[in-house]
Design a protein around this motif. Structure first.
Motif, mmCIF file in Angstrom:
data_model
loop_
_atom_site.group_PDB
_atom_site.id
_atom_site.type_symbol
_atom_site.label_atom_id
_atom_site.label_comp_id
_atom_site.label_asym_id
_atom_site.label_seq_id
_atom_site.Cartn_x
_atom_site.Cartn_y
_atom_site.Cartn_z
ATOM 1 N N ARG B 118 24.888 43.010 65.259
ATOM 2 C CA ARG B 118 25.965 42.132 64.788
ATOM 3 C C ARG B 118 25.571 40.679 64.932
ATOM 4 O O ARG B 118 24.756 40.339 65.773
ATOM 5 C CB ARG B 118 27.211 42.346 65.648
ATOM 6 N N VAL B 119 26.193 39.823 64.128
ATOM 7 C CA VAL B 119 25.992 38.388 64.345
ATOM 8 C C VAL B 119 26.734 37.978 65.617
ATOM 9 O O VAL B 119 27.681 38.636 66.045
ATOM 10 C CB VAL B 119 26.521 37.517 63.180
ATOM 11 N N LEU B 120 26.270 36.897 66.199
ATOM 12 C CA LEU B 120 27.021 36.306 67.305
ATOM 13 C C LEU B 120 28.183 35.501 66.738
ATOM 14 O O LEU B 120 28.057 34.874 65.689
ATOM 15 C CB LEU B 120 26.138 35.356 68.118
ATOM 16 N N SER B 121 29.302 35.518 67.418
ATOM 17 C CA SER B 121 30.426 34.695 66.974
ATOM 18 C C SER B 121 31.157 34.143 68.178
ATOM 19 O O SER B 121 31.099 34.703 69.277
ATOM 20 C CB SER B 121 31.370 35.511 66.086
ATOM 21 N N HIS B 122 31.802 33.019 67.970
ATOM 22 C CA HIS B 122 32.553 32.375 69.047
ATOM 23 C C HIS B 122 34.015 32.804 68.985
ATOM 24 O O HIS B 122 34.604 32.876 67.898
ATOM 25 C CB HIS B 122 32.468 30.853 68.925
ATOM 26 N N ILE B 123 34.571 33.085 70.132
ATOM 27 C CA ILE B 123 35.989 33.441 70.208
ATOM 28 C C ILE B 123 36.663 32.499 71.188
ATOM 29 O O ILE B 123 36.294 32.434 72.359
ATOM 30 C CB ILE B 123 36.147 34.907 70.667
ATOM 31 N N LYS B 151 31.934 38.159 58.193
ATOM 32 C CA LYS B 151 33.361 38.153 58.566
ATOM 33 C C LYS B 151 33.723 39.451 59.292
ATOM 34 O O LYS B 151 34.478 39.445 60.259
ATOM 35 C CB LYS B 151 34.238 38.008 57.317
ATOM 36 N N LEU B 152 33.175 40.575 58.814
ATOM 37 C CA LEU B 152 33.460 41.857 59.470
ATOM 38 C C LEU B 152 32.908 41.878 60.886
ATOM 39 O O LEU B 152 33.559 42.371 61.815
ATOM 40 C CB LEU B 152 32.885 43.013 58.648
ATOM 41 N N ASP B 153 31.695 41.349 61.063
ATOM 42 C CA ASP B 153 31.137 41.248 62.422
ATOM 43 C C ASP B 153 32.033 40.395 63.310
ATOM 44 O O ASP B 153 32.308 40.740 64.469
ATOM 45 C CB ASP B 153 29.731 40.633 62.376
ATOM 46 N N ILE B 154 32.461 39.274 62.763
ATOM 47 C CA ILE B 154 33.335 38.366 63.529
ATOM 48 C C ILE B 154 34.605 39.091 63.964
ATOM 49 O O ILE B 154 35.042 38.991 65.116
ATOM 50 C CB ILE B 154 33.676 37.123 62.663
ATOM 51 N N ILE B 155 35.177 39.848 63.043
ATOM 52 C CA ILE B 155 36.412 40.604 63.349
ATOM 53 C C ILE B 155 36.133 41.662 64.415
ATOM 54 O O ILE B 155 36.884 41.783 65.396
ATOM 55 C CB ILE B 155 36.971 41.239 62.057
ATOM 56 N N ASN B 156 35.035 42.403 64.247
ATOM 57 C CA ASN B 156 34.740 43.456 65.222
ATOM 58 C C ASN B 156 34.414 42.881 66.602
ATOM 59 O O ASN B 156 34.816 43.443 67.621
ATOM 60 C CB ASN B 156 33.600 44.342 64.703
ATOM 61 N N ASN B 157 33.715 41.758 66.630
ATOM 62 C CA ASN B 157 33.462 41.108 67.924
ATOM 63 C C ASN B 157 34.773 40.725 68.603
ATOM 64 O O ASN B 157 34.952 40.924 69.813
ATOM 65 C CB ASN B 157 32.613 39.843 67.736
ATOM 66 N N ALA B 158 35.688 40.170 67.814
ATOM 67 C CA ALA B 158 36.968 39.735 68.398
ATOM 68 C C ALA B 158 37.779 40.935 68.884
ATOM 69 O O ALA B 158 38.445 40.867 69.923
ATOM 70 C CB ALA B 158 37.762 38.923 67.371
ATOM 71 N N ILE B 159 37.729 42.026 68.130
ATOM 72 C CA ILE B 159 38.456 43.239 68.544
ATOM 73 C C ILE B 159 37.921 43.735 69.893
ATOM 74 O O ILE B 159 38.682 44.096 70.792
ATOM 75 C CB ILE B 159 38.353 44.335 67.460
ATOM 76 N N GLU B 160 36.586 43.719 70.050
ATOM 77 C CA GLU B 160 36.005 44.156 71.325
ATOM 78 C C GLU B 160 36.461 43.289 72.490
ATOM 79 O O GLU B 160 36.770 43.806 73.573
ATOM 80 C CB GLU B 160 34.468 44.131 71.242
ATOM 81 N N VAL B 161 36.488 41.982 72.267
ATOM 82 C CA VAL B 161 36.946 41.094 73.347
ATOM 83 C C VAL B 161 38.420 41.356 73.645
ATOM 84 O O VAL B 161 38.833 41.404 74.809
ATOM 85 C CB VAL B 161 36.678 39.611 73.000
#
Lengths: 298, 298
Positions: B118-123, B151-161
């Motif tokens: 996944r890409v890294l994203s900031h939350i 965008k999907l990676d960003i969403i999935n990263n946020a869901i995990e957090v």
């Protein structure tokens, strides 16, 4: 200089009632708001639309039509009649119950409308708790993804509204996620171009600087920490965003999650245009009408 | 379910000290923040960098190095050593005093890094006054203008957090200026696509809906007025924005003008990554380390 919405309303009262022309006035919500403004001495309503429907709407809203002028006309002519009336002897325009597209169609009519050569743009006026001044935010309401020329119109419209609030030389921050000009961030390139235009005196009556991150626009502390030199940074009166999503989400964020009070206006036409939203509370509606009244004084 | 930053800190304490590996730890600001986290029982610091420089920085910061582990290595190897260490036996990573690009270079190294695909994203995690819950906002910090896959990676990263905060089925609002899908607003098209992907169960562990305007995302009152049917509207836990400018300006707006407290994390790597900003206050820094600790528990 007006520094709060309370001062805005006080100024609107002091100017005495301004002629507010309503297109398609047969709308309880609009009549309620305008009736409050009329009671406060801010506006004198000129109601365009079918007289019988307007009466019905007034009954429904529980407001009296005493002191209102009525221009009886069919629904489909209400916008045209209102625009004619405001051109002839009105101060500002208020959208009643009709589709935004028909309303703006009449405002933008090439012969009979209120065109000035500039695009119309929406300006939200926010009063964030404890900032001690108002913030103008544009455009989070009308122009989806403005090009450079439209961005300049948006900026000039906002500067004019700032002037009407008595902010003589408004500090205009061009917002981005960063303060660096980054070739991968289109808005930072546009802001660099516009800042240089301002340096060449192609924008009058304001100090303009960008790109600036939001913290650099409004926090003098952040300016110190980041060591940015700018006449605008930390002290912005006007925040310009590069597309409707940023302005809309930012302003609604402060209103719904940050406790800010707000009102709004459409500028760029020959007269200020007030478009109330059903979701606005009564205070916001009244403040928007007060803003229309104040902005109508040139 | 964690509903405030105080609860986040309490949870981090309860988890006991998590191993926080610092790349290029010779930095007073970082050592101060980590020392507070260590005193609170949230983190146990593993400091990578030249031991003598780390000692000097600790003296400058007025903090003791008792209880810290030190991995003595040259400056230019600090990021690589830290990533190795966190892979082997660390819980989360903390960026010290080195350029973001070298730091992320080590994190994203194809062989020795922390890639997950996944890409890294900031939350950003915001605690707006009086909302009664935390809001996760992504991505206002890393991805400038993400495409659909990103965008999907960003969403999935946020869901995990969100899951790590105990929000079992987070409500994810895809933000725009409007709730209508408008062919002239690219983000509304992307949000329609992603909402349909969620309906087809291509996004797990969350309820996803968009486009939603900000008021519709967080205000149940606005949902009633506008009559929108949605499992997410009015009750969002996660706000997803379509580009960095929106997220950055929105979150900073709430922090600098709306009285919101905040912290932040970078997700998408095999371990959570904390990157403190010099402009963050001490509380924000400590909360970000607490978030790293909590998010490191899978």
């Amino acid at each position: 200089m007006i520094r709060s919405l309370a001062e805005l309303k006080a100024q609107a009262k002091e100017l005495g009632p301004r002629r507010c022309v309503v297109a398609a006035a047969a709308d309880p919500v609009t009549l309620q708001a305008l009736s409050s403004a009329q009671k406060e001495g801010i506006a004198k309503g000129v109601l365009c639309g079918p007289a019988d429907k307007i009466s019905q709407a007034a009954s429904k809203a529980g407001v009296s039509l005493d002191g209102f002028e009525i221009k009886d006309c069919p629904d489909e002519e209400a916008a045209i009649v209102a625009v004619e009336e405001v051109r002839a002897s009105g101060d500002f325009l208020l959208k009643g119950h009709l589709p935004t597209s028909s309303f703006l169609g009449a405002v933008l009519d090439k012969e009979k409308g209120l065109r000035t050569g500039r695009v119309l743009s929406h300006i939200a006026i926010l009063e964030p708790a404890s900032l001690g001044r108002l913030l103008l935010v544009s455009d989070g309401g009308m122009n989806i993804a403005p090009d450079l020329v439209t961005k300049l119109d948006i900026i000039n419209n906002a500067i004019e509204v700032a002037h009407s609030l008595g902010i003589e030389k408004p500090k205009v921050a061009l917002l981005a996620a960063v303060e660096a000009v980054n070739p991968k961030m289109a808005e930072t390139l546009a802001w660099a171009q516009i800042t240089q235009m301002a340096a060449r005196k192609q924008i009058a009556g304001a100090l303009v600087d960008g790109p600036l991150a939001l913290d650099l626009a409004v926090s003098e502390e952040a300016v110190k920490i980041k060591g940015v030199k700018s006449d605008v940074a930390g002290k912005a009166d006007v925040l310009i965003v590069h597309d409707i999503a940023v302005g809309n989400i930012f302003a609604k964020g402060l209103i719904y999650l940050g406790g800010a009070k707000a009102c709004g206006i459409v500028a760029g036409a020959a007269r200020p245009v007030v478009m109330l939203s059903r979701a606005d509370d009564a205070e916001t509606k009244l403040n928007s009408i007060a803003l229309g009244a104040v902005a109508s004084v040139v």
